[in-house]
Write a protein that holds these residues in place. Structure first.
Motif, short mmCIF file in Angstrom:
data_model
loop_
_atom_site.label_atom_id
_atom_site.label_comp_id
_atom_site.label_asym_id
_atom_site.label_seq_id
_atom_site.Cartn_x
_atom_site.Cartn_y
_atom_site.Cartn_z
N PRO A 1 0.83 -1.20 0.00
CA PRO A 1 0.00 0.00 0.00
C PRO A 1 0.87 1.26 0.00
CG PRO A 1 -0.87 -1.60 1.54
CD PRO A 1 0.45 -2.14 1.07
N VAL A 2 0.44 2.25 -0.74
CA VAL A 2 1.23 3.47 -0.88
C VAL A 2 1.46 4.13 0.48
CG1 VAL A 2 1.33 5.75 -1.96
CG2 VAL A 2 0.40 3.81 -3.23
N GLU A 3 0.44 4.13 1.32
CA GLU A 3 0.59 4.71 2.66
C GLU A 3 1.70 4.00 3.43
OE1 GLU A 3 -3.76 6.22 4.00
OE2 GLU A 3 -3.59 4.09 3.51
N ASP A 4 1.82 2.69 3.26
CA ASP A 4 2.88 1.95 3.95
C ASP A 4 4.26 2.33 3.41
OD1 ASP A 4 0.81 0.75 5.27
OD2 ASP A 4 1.14 -1.27 4.46
N ALA A 5 4.35 2.46 2.08
CA ALA A 5 5.64 2.82 1.49
C ALA A 5 6.08 4.20 1.93
CB ALA A 5 5.54 2.75 -0.04
N VAL A 6 5.14 5.16 1.97
CA VAL A 6 5.49 6.51 2.42
C VAL A 6 5.88 6.49 3.90
CG1 VAL A 6 4.60 8.84 2.81
CG2 VAL A 6 4.02 7.62 0.70
N ALA A 7 5.14 5.73 4.71
CA ALA A 7 5.46 5.65 6.14
C ALA A 7 6.84 5.02 6.36
CB ALA A 7 4.39 4.84 6.87
N THR A 8 7.19 4.05 5.51
CA THR A 8 8.52 3.43 5.61
C THR A 8 9.61 4.45 5.33
OG1 THR A 8 7.66 1.26 5.00
CG2 THR A 8 10.02 1.61 4.72
N TRP A 9 9.39 5.29 4.32
CA TRP A 9 10.36 6.35 4.03
C TRP A 9 10.43 7.36 5.17
CZ3 TRP A 9 14.50 7.08 1.45
CH2 TRP A 9 14.74 6.37 0.26
N ALA A 10 9.27 7.69 5.75
CA ALA A 10 9.27 8.63 6.87
C ALA A 10 10.07 8.06 8.04
CB ALA A 10 7.84 8.93 7.30
N ALA A 11 9.93 6.75 8.29
CA ALA A 11 10.70 6.12 9.36
C ALA A 11 12.19 6.11 9.01
CB ALA A 11 10.19 4.70 9.57
N THR A 12 12.51 5.87 7.74
CA THR A 12 13.91 5.89 7.31
C THR A 12 14.53 7.26 7.54
OG1 THR A 12 13.52 4.20 5.63
CG2 THR A 12 15.44 5.60 5.31
N ASP A 13 13.72 8.31 7.34
CA ASP A 13 14.20 9.68 7.55
C ASP A 13 14.13 10.11 9.02
OD1 ASP A 13 14.85 10.04 4.91
OD2 ASP A 13 13.11 11.28 4.42
N GLY A 14 13.70 9.19 9.90
CA GLY A 14 13.64 9.50 11.32
C GLY A 14 12.52 10.44 11.68
N CYS A 15 11.45 10.48 10.87
CA CYS A 15 10.33 11.38 11.14
C CYS A 15 9.42 10.80 12.22
CB CYS A 15 9.50 11.60 9.87
SG CYS A 15 10.45 12.14 8.43
N GLY A 16 8.56 11.64 12.77
CA GLY A 16 7.55 11.16 13.69
C GLY A 16 6.57 10.24 12.98
N PRO A 17 5.94 9.31 13.70
CA PRO A 17 5.10 8.29 13.06
C PRO A 17 3.77 8.79 12.54
CG PRO A 17 5.02 8.05 15.43
CD PRO A 17 6.04 9.10 15.16
N SER A 18 3.27 9.90 13.06
CA SER A 18 1.94 10.38 12.70
C SER A 18 2.04 11.70 11.95
CB SER A 18 1.08 10.56 13.95
OG SER A 18 0.92 9.33 14.64
N PRO A 19 1.55 11.74 10.71
CA PRO A 19 1.63 12.99 9.95
C PRO A 19 0.57 14.00 10.37
CG PRO A 19 0.48 11.34 8.66
CD PRO A 19 0.94 10.65 9.91
N THR A 20 0.86 15.25 10.14
CA THR A 20 -0.14 16.31 10.26
C THR A 20 -0.91 16.36 8.95
OG1 THR A 20 1.24 17.60 11.75
CG2 THR A 20 -0.50 18.78 10.57
N VAL A 21 -2.23 16.34 9.02
CA VAL A 21 -3.06 16.33 7.81
C VAL A 21 -3.60 17.73 7.56
CG1 VAL A 21 -5.09 15.34 6.68
CG2 VAL A 21 -3.67 13.92 8.20
N LEU A 22 -3.34 18.25 6.37
CA LEU A 22 -3.78 19.59 5.97
C LEU A 22 -4.73 19.49 4.79
CD1 LEU A 22 -0.27 21.30 6.02
CD2 LEU A 22 -2.03 21.50 7.77
N THR A 23 -5.83 20.21 4.85
CA THR A 23 -6.78 20.24 3.75
C THR A 23 -6.32 21.25 2.71
OG1 THR A 23 -8.62 19.64 5.18
CG2 THR A 23 -9.16 20.69 3.08
N VAL A 24 -6.13 20.79 1.49
CA VAL A 24 -5.72 21.66 0.40
C VAL A 24 -6.94 22.12 -0.40
CG1 VAL A 24 -4.31 21.84 -1.69
CG2 VAL A 24 -3.48 20.53 0.28
N SER A 25 -7.82 21.17 -0.71
CA SER A 25 -9.07 21.47 -1.41
C SER A 25 -10.04 20.35 -1.08
CB SER A 25 -8.83 21.55 -2.92
OG SER A 25 -8.60 20.25 -3.47
N ALA A 26 -11.23 20.40 -1.67
CA ALA A 26 -12.21 19.35 -1.41
C ALA A 26 -11.69 17.99 -1.86
CB ALA A 26 -13.52 19.68 -2.13
N ALA A 27 -10.78 17.97 -2.83
CA ALA A 27 -10.30 16.70 -3.38
C ALA A 27 -8.88 16.34 -2.96
CB ALA A 27 -10.37 16.73 -4.91
N VAL A 28 -8.17 17.25 -2.30
CA VAL A 28 -6.74 17.03 -2.04
C VAL A 28 -6.43 17.30 -0.57
CG1 VAL A 28 -4.38 17.68 -2.66
CG2 VAL A 28 -6.18 17.77 -4.39
#
Length: 383
Positions: A289-316
């Motif tokens: 799953p794409v979310e898993d692949a991104v989370a794996t990269w975030a862990a590789t970069d030493g980021c926090g486990p939970s992202p901040t979610v920002l609304t860009v538009s109704a679709a994004v």
């Protein structure tokens, strides 16, 4: 990504993209010939522009430009070239011999002072695609002319054209990218602290591979509808990353595995309109799953486990992984209803309204991946 998954992609997924390529060529011709104001402009005239997403306070932080890195520039040997040896501005095909094979890439140089050390964006095409199609889809060159950076668009080999996205000694495509950069840095004035890589689909996967094996040379990457974090990926430093994906991608589905487009081609049956990908798939075939692949990269970069979610538009929405090691960050744009496309691409928008719509899917114009990627890149440099 496991090796058997890579082989599955190479033997099956390539059958999809000739359909995309044929539709792309049709769209280019239609855009060039049509005089209608509602038709997409020819590729050379496309300028990436962010859509007006209104004024909600949740939008502003997600679209705000990245702070520009204050890391000192590193001037390449080409900055000392004689005036009569400086290449002309504009786009030109270049050839180089790498691993005993002649390889080709397109070099775009903005007009201006030749002794100015400029950043470089490597712009990598997808499976079975080519230089011209990637240039047209991404529209990086018009932006480069305005923002004064160099664009290098390499061409893959093979029939179908494809990139070797596995980690192993002697990877010919990694060696080609190295040689391409070496040649560009010798011939032109490059800021070697500010070299970046981006790409579509297989080109995104190749850019992620470069993040694994060339973190000492690539300052940040931007991935559009393509990502990998293969076994053995151990970057020399945290690599900042921006990712774009549609949650209705039927080529490389958001929930993982290979999409119904691939399944229909394997079974040699037409793709039914409105066919849905089963989530979760019975097997991932090397595509988690794409979310898993991104989370794996975030862990590789030493980021926090939970992202901040920002609304860009109704679709994004944008998911930002912070508190990463070094000055890295991972930014993940998810397009609701989006397909296997490059957000904001006028050409992809045209294809989304063509016979290729069942394969490509919806292309949003709420965001412009090209401008967002460049804004992101400006915030990072090798120190």
């Amino acid at each position: 990504m496991m090796e058997d998954g890579i082989e599955t992609r190479r033997t099956l997924l390539w059958r999809i993209v000739p359909l995309l390529a044929a539709s792309l060529l049709f769209a280019v011709a239609a855009g060039a010939c049509s005089s209608s104001s509602s038709s997409p402009p020819p590729p050379g005239s496309v300028t990436a522009v962010l859509a007006d997403t209104g004024t909600p306070t949740a939008v502003a932080p997600s679209l705000a430009p990245e702070a520009v890195s204050d890391a000192p520039e590193k001037r390449s040997a080409g900055c000392s070239a004689r005036a009569d040896a400086v290449p002309a501005a504009g786009a030109a095909l270049q050839t180089i011999t790498s691993g005993g094979v002649q390889r080709t890439y397109r070099r775009y140089l903005p007009a201006g002072a030749s002794a100015v050390a400029r950043p470089v964006v490597i712009n990598i095409h997808g499976l079975t695609s080519n230089i011209d199609q990637q240039v047209a889809i991404s529209a990086f060159e018009p932006l480069a002319g305005q923002a004064q950076f160099i664009v290098l668009t390499p061409q893959a080999l093979g029939t179908p054209t494809q990139w070797d996205v596995s980690i192993h000694d002697g990877n010919a495509d990694v060696a080609f990218i190295d040689a391409m950069l070496d040649q560009a840095e010798a011939a032109t004035c490059v800021d070697t602290a500010r070299v970046y890589s981006t790409g579509m689909s297989d080109g995104g996967i190749m850019s992620a591979l470069l993040a694994c094996v060339r973190a000492d040379r690539i300052a940040a990457v931007g991935l559009v509808s393509g990502i990998t974090h293969p076994d053995g990926c151990a970057p020399a430093r945290p690599v900042p990353m921006m990712v774009f994906w549609g949650d209705k991608d039927v080529v490389l589905p958001f929930c993982g595995g290979l999409g119904p487009v691939v399944a229909s081609l394997i079974a040699n049956r037409p793709l039914a309109n409105g066919i849905m990908h089963v989530c979760p798939p019975e097997r991932f075939d090397g595509f988690p799953p794409v979310e898993d692949a991104v989370a794996t990269w975030a862990a590789t970069d030493g980021c926090g486990p939970s992202p901040t979610v920002l609304t860009v538009s109704a679709a994004v929405e944008q998911r930002v992984f912070g508190s990463c090691d070094g000055d890295a960050s991972v930014r993940f744009y998810v397009v609701a209803g989006g397909g296997h496309t490059w957000p904001g691409s006028k050409l992809m928008e045209a294809l989304s309204s063509s016979a290729a719509a069942s394969i490509i899917g919806f292309t949003t114009d709420d965001i412009d991946a090209t401008k967002l990627i460049w804004s992101f890149f400006r915030g990072y440099a090798l120190r």
